[in-house]
Design a protein around this motif. Structure first.
Motif, PDB file in Angstrom:
ATOM      1  N   LEU A  64       0.862  -1.175   0.000  1.00  0.00           N
ATOM      2  CA  LEU A  64       0.000   0.000   0.000  1.00  0.00           C
ATOM      3  C   LEU A  64       0.899   1.226   0.000  1.00  0.00           C
ATOM      4  O   LEU A  64       1.634   1.467   0.955  1.00  0.00           O
ATOM      5  N   ALA A  81      -6.513   2.661   4.707  1.00  0.00           N
ATOM      6  CA  ALA A  81      -5.539   1.628   5.029  1.00  0.00           C
ATOM      7  C   ALA A  81      -6.183   0.488   5.823  1.00  0.00           C
ATOM      8  O   ALA A  81      -5.920  -0.692   5.560  1.00  0.00           O
ATOM      9  N   LEU A  97       3.086  -1.419   4.230  1.00  0.00           N
ATOM     10  CA  LEU A  97       2.761   0.001   4.118  1.00  0.00           C
ATOM     11  C   LEU A  97       4.011   0.794   3.755  1.00  0.00           C
ATOM     12  O   LEU A  97       5.013   0.747   4.461  1.00  0.00           O
ATOM     13  N   THR A  99       5.268   4.589   3.056  1.00  0.00           N
ATOM     14  CA  THR A  99       4.828   5.973   3.259  1.00  0.00           C
ATOM     15  C   THR A  99       5.813   7.011   2.745  1.00  0.00           C
ATOM     16  O   THR A  99       5.485   8.193   2.705  1.00  0.00           O
TER      17      THR A  99
END
Length: 341
Positions: A64, A81, A97, A99
């Motif tokens: 993600l 999320a 994840l 970022t």
């Protein structure tokens, strides 16, 4: 540690039969499959992730990609999320994840690492530099949001053009003739982030179609910024009686600012927000709003990825309809225009 051989002995079958039951790669009779599954549960067997990845050439991990920035509202991103992680677990996938704002190079690095099977990409811009890379990557991807050039991509989002238009139509139907869009921080527009730009397009097109004044102003997240922005807006356009808000963090401060300026909601100023239902419901008064269906969007993004991993065709573009719920923050336009207190 329980092994596949332990499960086979417990179920009274060959180890290869247990493997076929777990992988689904070969048809197994219902009685045998259920006997193996009972043994798996009884022994608490869990397949070794590394061995499973070697056998299937899949990691069962989705990435993600959310480049977190200072102008983002993190709680909204985390709603997406959470939906993605929850849905991925239903398909026996974990979520990595990412970022950092690494752009195209970050996508290439992840693809080359073999850590993940597929990508969910957020924070999409109209002219996103990651698009050419996504088209060429040897793994499927789904974008939450859609760029201007979406050929060859799979995108899902709320129909933000329709969301902006629905807010204008709602206020115009109530007799409001002067409206303003309190939008996202300036940097979000400068990046041409897709959701903000498409809402602005819908707002402007609907204002022109309905023959009403429609002005737009970005707004930063601090109370002082909200106060300054609203004061300037009402000084320049004292006839405004309807506000459309696409900036969730300013909703609470905005209600305080309007009270400070002597504008009652909804008697003097009607509000419509594009935000999560729980945010709209907990304000006083409760806000009329177009909901952001983060759970549905995130879940559908994962389901599309799983379908692509299994070789199925999926829709190139899915736009969820913009549904407006009228609550106590909007009402008929006042009969006379007000001046600031």
């Amino acid at each position: 540690m329980v092994t596949i051989a332990d499960v086979a002995r417990h179920a009274g079958v060959a180890a290869s039969t247990v493997s076929y039951v777990l992988s689904g790669k070969r048809a197994i009779s219902t009685d045998t499959r259920e006997r193996v599954q009972r043994s798996v549960r009884a022994l608490g067997y869990r397949p070794n992730a590394s061995a499973r990845a070697l056998a299937s050439q899949r990691s069962n991990v989705l990435a993600l990609v959310i480049p977190l920035r200072t102008d983002m509202h993190v709680p909204v991103m985390m709603q997406f999320a959470a939906a993605i992680v929850t849905t991925a677990r239903r398909y026996d996938h974990d979520v990595l994840l990412l970022t950092a704002d690494e752009g195209p190079e970050g996508l290439e690095r992840v693809a080359q690492s073999s850590l993940v099977d597929a990508l969910v990409v957020m924070d999409i811009e109209l002219h996103d530099q990651r698009v050419p890379v996504l088209r060429e990557l040897p793994m499927p991807s789904v974008l939450i949001g859609y760029p201007d050039d979406a050929d060859g991509l799979t995108c899902i989002d709320l129909d933000f053009v329709a969301a902006g238009a629905r807010c204008v139509d709602h206020l115009a139907d109530l007799g409001h003739r002067s409206l303003a869009l309190l939008g996202t921080p300036t940097t979000v527009y400068e990046r041409q982030t897709a959701f903000a730009q498409r809402t602005l397009t819908g707002f402007e097109e609907a204002a022109e179609r309905r023959g009403v004044l429609g002005v737009e102003t970005p707004c930063e997240h601090t109370f002082d910024a909200v106060l300054h922005t609203v004061q300037r807006l009402l000084d320049n356009h004292p006839d405004i009686t309807g506000l459309v808000v696409q900036n969730e963090p300013i909703i609470g401060p905005l209600l305080d600012v309007l009270r400070r300026l002597g504008r009652r909601v909804p008697e003097d100023m009607s509000l419509v927000a594009i935000c999560a239902d729980d945010v709209a419901e907990r304000q006083v008064p409760r806000l009329s709003s177009v909901t952001i269906p983060a759970e549905r969007i995130g879940g559908q993004a994962v389901e599309s990825l799983i379908s692509k991993l299994e070789g199925a065709d999926v829709a190139a573009l899915t736009l969820l309809p913009a549904a407006l719920t009228a609550r106590e923050s909007s009402c008929q336009a006042p009969h006379r225009n007000l001046t600031t207190a």
